[in-house]
Write a protein that holds these residues in place. Structure first.
Motif, PDB file in Angstrom:
ATOM      1  N   VAL A  22       0.852  -1.189   0.000  1.00 53.99           N
ATOM      2  CA  VAL A  22       0.000   0.000   0.000  1.00 53.99           C
ATOM      3  C   VAL A  22       0.890   1.241   0.000  1.00 53.99           C
ATOM      4  CG1 VAL A  22      -1.866   1.213   1.206  1.00 53.99           C
ATOM      5  CG2 VAL A  22      -1.676  -1.278   1.401  1.00 53.99           C
ATOM      6  N   VAL A  23       0.576   2.197  -0.867  1.00 54.35           N
ATOM      7  CA  VAL A  23       1.297   3.465  -0.904  1.00 54.35           C
ATOM      8  C   VAL A  23       0.311   4.565  -0.499  1.00 54.35           C
ATOM      9  CG1 VAL A  23       2.476   5.116  -2.399  1.00 54.35           C
ATOM     10  CG2 VAL A  23       2.863   2.668  -2.716  1.00 54.35           C
ATOM     11  N   TYR A  24       0.712   5.370   0.493  1.00 55.39           N
ATOM     12  CA  TYR A  24      -0.202   6.396   1.012  1.00 55.39           C
ATOM     13  C   TYR A  24       0.157   7.769   0.445  1.00 55.39           C
ATOM     14  CZ  TYR A  24      -1.343   2.732   4.332  1.00 55.39           C
ATOM     15  OH  TYR A  24      -1.732   1.543   4.884  1.00 55.39           O
ATOM     16  N   ASN A  25      -0.838   8.481  -0.034  1.00 48.20           N
ATOM     17  CA  ASN A  25      -0.550   9.819  -0.560  1.00 48.20           C
ATOM     18  C   ASN A  25      -0.139  10.798   0.540  1.00 48.20           C
ATOM     19  OD1 ASN A  25      -0.639   9.550  -3.332  1.00 48.20           O
ATOM     20  ND2 ASN A  25      -2.845   9.907  -3.472  1.00 48.20           N
ATOM     21  N   LYS A  26      -0.488  10.534   1.802  1.00 49.28           N
ATOM     22  CA  LYS A  26      -0.037  11.417   2.885  1.00 49.28           C
ATOM     23  C   LYS A  26       1.484  11.336   3.045  1.00 49.28           C
ATOM     24  CE  LYS A  26      -1.171   8.267   6.747  1.00 49.28           C
ATOM     25  NZ  LYS A  26       0.069   7.507   6.774  1.00 49.28           N
ATOM     26  N   ASP A  27       2.088  10.294   2.523  1.00 50.71           N
ATOM     27  CA  ASP A  27       3.550  10.140   2.594  1.00 50.71           C
ATOM     28  C   ASP A  27       4.268  10.554   1.304  1.00 50.71           C
ATOM     29  OD1 ASP A  27       3.134   9.013   5.090  1.00 50.71           O
ATOM     30  OD2 ASP A  27       3.071   6.963   4.296  1.00 50.71           O
ATOM     31  N   TYR A  28       3.547  11.196   0.381  1.00 54.80           N
ATOM     32  CA  TYR A  28       4.137  11.528  -0.930  1.00 54.80           C
ATOM     33  C   TYR A  28       5.042  12.752  -0.794  1.00 54.80           C
ATOM     34  CZ  TYR A  28       4.326  12.666  -5.947  1.00 54.80           C
ATOM     35  OH  TYR A  28       4.742  12.958  -7.225  1.00 54.80           O
ATOM     36  N   VAL A  31       5.884  16.402  -2.816  1.00 52.33           N
ATOM     37  CA  VAL A  31       5.147  17.674  -2.712  1.00 52.33           C
ATOM     38  C   VAL A  31       4.965  18.051  -1.240  1.00 52.33           C
ATOM     39  CG1 VAL A  31       3.915  17.334  -4.894  1.00 52.33           C
ATOM     40  CG2 VAL A  31       2.848  16.572  -2.768  1.00 52.33           C
ATOM     41  N   SER A  32       4.593  19.326  -1.008  1.00 49.39           N
ATOM     42  CA  SER A  32       4.417  19.816   0.365  1.00 49.39           C
ATOM     43  C   SER A  32       3.235  19.111   1.031  1.00 49.39           C
ATOM     44  CB  SER A  32       4.159  21.315   0.338  1.00 49.39           C
ATOM     45  OG  SER A  32       2.883  21.561  -0.229  1.00 49.39           O
ATOM     46  N   GLU A  33       3.221  19.212   2.355  1.00 48.59           N
ATOM     47  CA  GLU A  33       2.123  18.587   3.102  1.00 48.59           C
ATOM     48  C   GLU A  33       0.776  19.171   2.692  1.00 48.59           C
ATOM     49  OE1 GLU A  33       1.858  17.634   7.757  1.00 48.59           O
ATOM     50  OE2 GLU A  33       3.851  17.805   6.900  1.00 48.59           O
ATOM     51  N   LYS A  34       0.792  20.477   2.432  1.00 40.00           N
ATOM     52  CA  LYS A  34      -0.451  21.142   2.020  1.00 40.00           C
ATOM     53  C   LYS A  34      -0.963  20.578   0.687  1.00 40.00           C
ATOM     54  CE  LYS A  34      -2.367  25.745   2.116  1.00 40.00           C
ATOM     55  NZ  LYS A  34      -2.155  27.171   1.974  1.00 40.00           N
ATOM     56  N   GLU A  35      -0.028  20.360  -0.226  1.00 39.53           N
ATOM     57  CA  GLU A  35      -0.425  19.785  -1.521  1.00 39.53           C
ATOM     58  C   GLU A  35      -0.918  18.354  -1.386  1.00 39.53           C
ATOM     59  OE1 GLU A  35       1.385  20.827  -5.620  1.00 39.53           O
ATOM     60  OE2 GLU A  35       2.938  21.315  -4.150  1.00 39.53           O
ATOM     61  N   ASP A  37      -2.482  17.185   1.204  1.00 43.00           N
ATOM     62  CA  ASP A  37      -3.865  17.279   1.717  1.00 43.00           C
ATOM     63  C   ASP A  37      -4.831  17.593   0.587  1.00 43.00           C
ATOM     64  OD1 ASP A  37      -2.914  16.769   4.195  1.00 43.00           O
ATOM     65  OD2 ASP A  37      -2.933  18.858   4.890  1.00 43.00           O
ATOM     66  N   LEU A  38      -4.377  18.472  -0.305  1.00 45.53           N
ATOM     67  CA  LEU A  38      -5.233  18.876  -1.433  1.00 45.53           C
ATOM     68  C   LEU A  38      -5.486  17.685  -2.371  1.00 45.53           C
ATOM     69  CD1 LEU A  38      -6.455  21.598  -2.304  1.00 45.53           C
ATOM     70  CD2 LEU A  38      -4.480  21.947  -3.777  1.00 45.53           C
ATOM     71  N   ILE A  39      -4.445  16.899  -2.611  1.00 45.30           N
ATOM     72  CA  ILE A  39      -4.595  15.706  -3.454  1.00 45.30           C
ATOM     73  C   ILE A  39      -5.623  14.760  -2.822  1.00 45.30           C
ATOM     74  CG2 ILE A  39      -3.421  13.575  -4.189  1.00 45.30           C
ATOM     75  CD1 ILE A  39      -0.857  15.364  -4.562  1.00 45.30           C
ATOM     76  N   ILE A  40      -5.492  14.544  -1.516  1.00 44.86           N
ATOM     77  CA  ILE A  40      -6.394  13.597  -0.846  1.00 44.86           C
ATOM     78  C   ILE A  40      -7.826  14.134  -0.870  1.00 44.86           C
ATOM     79  CG2 ILE A  40      -6.976  12.575   1.404  1.00 44.86           C
ATOM     80  CD1 ILE A  40      -3.828  12.471   1.837  1.00 44.86           C
ATOM     81  N   LYS A  41      -7.984  15.436  -0.603  1.00 41.86           N
ATOM     82  CA  LYS A  41      -9.337  16.011  -0.534  1.00 41.86           C
ATOM     83  C   LYS A  41     -10.003  16.105  -1.912  1.00 41.86           C
ATOM     84  CE  LYS A  41     -11.837  20.123   0.873  1.00 41.86           C
ATOM     85  NZ  LYS A  41     -11.741  21.528   1.287  1.00 41.86           N
ATOM     86  N   ARG A  42      -9.300  16.655  -2.887  1.00 43.77           N
ATOM     87  CA  ARG A  42      -9.944  16.941  -4.180  1.00 43.77           C
ATOM     88  C   ARG A  42      -9.850  15.789  -5.171  1.00 43.77           C
ATOM     89  NH1 ARG A  42     -13.066  21.373  -3.097  1.00 43.77           N
ATOM     90  NH2 ARG A  42     -11.797  23.119  -2.364  1.00 43.77           N
ATOM     91  N   ILE A  43      -8.692  15.145  -5.206  1.00 44.36           N
ATOM     92  CA  ILE A  43      -8.519  14.028  -6.140  1.00 44.36           C
ATOM     93  C   ILE A  43      -9.129  12.766  -5.537  1.00 44.36           C
ATOM     94  CG2 ILE A  43      -6.777  12.714  -7.458  1.00 44.36           C
ATOM     95  CD1 ILE A  43      -7.148  15.687  -8.281  1.00 44.36           C
TER      96      ILE A  43
END
Lengths: 350, 80
Positions: A22-28, A31-35, A37-43
């Motif tokens: 499993v790969v988590y986008n929170k660990d990507y 990009v910045s932590e803010k980005e 969060d944006l990926i997780i929320k919008r994408i």
């Protein structure tokens, strides 16, 4: 318009296999932590699966197919058609379907071939397999669909966090009494550059230079052998084309939107899918997602969404379902089908 | 359909948590009030599609400076 119906065949079972990792986008960390969060929320993608190096789509499809054959108690010698649909084949040649025919131990009398399709793979595949079952005397078929593609650059924030990997198997059979399936399949190749791996095929044959990384934009570094995704063009295409395709199919099949219990869409991203859902005025409970847990799994997204979100419903209930795939090509299409007793084993980890 | 830029601004403010009410003005540039990245731009395209049944393109954004510019494009496209 390619609107048509195919009688006398049905889906008997669907099986999915995903990589264990499993790969988590929170660990990507690219990009910045803010980005993130944006990926997780919008994408809408929290996590996705990633295969170990050397594992291919056909490996996952093979495992899914073996499980499905065993669950349905099918005899391998009765399977007369194998279609492999993917954008990530084992070799440039031969066709992966030939390798899978041998690996699965299907009879020499089986016909087996590949179709090169991505996001629209499942609906195109159903129409191809359906024609063989309805009109060519074939009784049992396997459709193996999926993508395990390591072609997204980790340093490309427009692709890497989006894509997850999965392989699926769908068992289809001739059924004299099955209700017809209705199809609306479309193409607009003017958008072929919007989702593309530009090099490595015959047009831009591989050479050393294609592996040189280039900075394309902020947060976007990739080489010529890696996936290009023009988010704006894909978004524009999806908003313009998907809803009219579905509305035309509903009209052609004499169904109203309320007659359909579930709409299973290709899992592009949350922004696209939710906007399409709103355009069609569909309640969210009719539109299941697998995006959050598995990401955009390309050709596998429709069967993976069915198995992960509707496993019990498709086994127990008689349903009208609409499936719609859209993306790379651009190629898109929908199918309306009546389903009953589709057996879906639990998702397998490999 | 009568359209009001204040209403549009309110819809945009509701969509973005980090946009405090009253900050966004017709003369504001999106890039000054929001982190201007493609996800936020696509979020506005999605919002405008759902609320106004108008599809904005990347080009619409590149030729717009301010919120008013985008709103003018939405109005002209919704007339068609």
């Amino acid at each position: 318009m390619a609107l048509f119906s195919i009688p006398k065949f049905r889906i008997s079972g669907i099986s999915c296999c995903v990589p264990r990792k499993v790969v988590y986008n929170k660990d990507y960390k690219w990009v910045s932590e803010k980005e993130r969060d944006l990926i997780i929320k919008r994408i809408g993608i929290e996590e996705k699966r990633e295969a170990t190096k050397g594992t291919t789509t056909s490996d996952l499809c093979f495992v899914a197919a073996e499980k499905l054959i065993e669950t349905l108690k099918w005899k391998k010698e009765d399977i007369e058609l194998l279609v492999f649909i993917s954008q990530s084949r084992d070799y440039v040649l031969p066709a992966t379907a030939c390798i899978l025919q041998d690996r699965l131990g299907l009879p020499l009398s089986a016909l087996a071939f590949d179709i090169s399709m991505g996001c629209s793979a499942y609906t195109y595949g159903l129409s191809t397999v359906g024609n063989y079952l309805a009109y060519n005397g074939i009784k049992k078929a396997l459709m193996l669909v999926g993508d395990v593609s390591p072609m997204a650059s980790y340093r490309d924030k427009t692709t890497y966090p989006l894509f997850g990997q999965a392989g699926t198997a769908t068992a289809l059979e001739f059924d004299e009494h099955a209700a017809p399936m209705f199809f609306n399949l479309q193409t607009d190749g003017s958008g072929h550059k919007a989702i593309m791996i530009p090099s490595g095929g015959m047009r831009n044959f591989p050479d050393k230079k294609m592996f040189d990384y280039k900075k394309i934009d902020k947060g976007v570094i990739r080489n010529g052998m890696q996936l290009v995704l023009d988010g704006y063009a894909v978004f524009d295409f999806s908003l313009r084309m998907v809803a009219p395709n579905i509305n035309a199919l509903l009209e052609y099949s004499n169904m109203s939107s309320d007659d359909i219990q579930y709409y299973v869409f290709h899992q592009a991203n949350l922004l696209i899918n939710d906007t399409v859902r709103k355009k069609l005025k569909l309640p969210s409970e009719k539109v299941p997602y697998s995006l959050k847990k598995y990401g955009n799994t390309s050709s596998a997204s429709i069967p993976l969404t069915i198995v992960s979100a509707l496993q019990k419903q498709v086994a127990d209930e008689k349903l009208n379902m609409l499936l719609c795939g859209f993306g790379v090509g651009f190629s898109w299409g929908s199918v309306i089908m009546q389903t009953k007793n589709i057996i879906c084993p639990d998702i397998i980890e490999y | 359909m009568a359209m009001d830029i204040q209403e549009f601004i309110k819809k945009v403010e509701n969509e973005f948590d980090d946009l405090k009410p009253g900050v966004l003005k017709p003369e504001s540039r999106f890039a000054d009030v929001l982190d201007w990245n493609s996800i936020n731009a696509l979020t506005i395209i999605a919002l405008v599609d759902s609320e106004y049944d108008v599809i904005l393109t990347a080009e619409d954004f590149s030729k717009s400076e301010t919120v008013q510019d985008i709103f003018t494009i939405i109005m002209s496209k919704s007339m068609k």
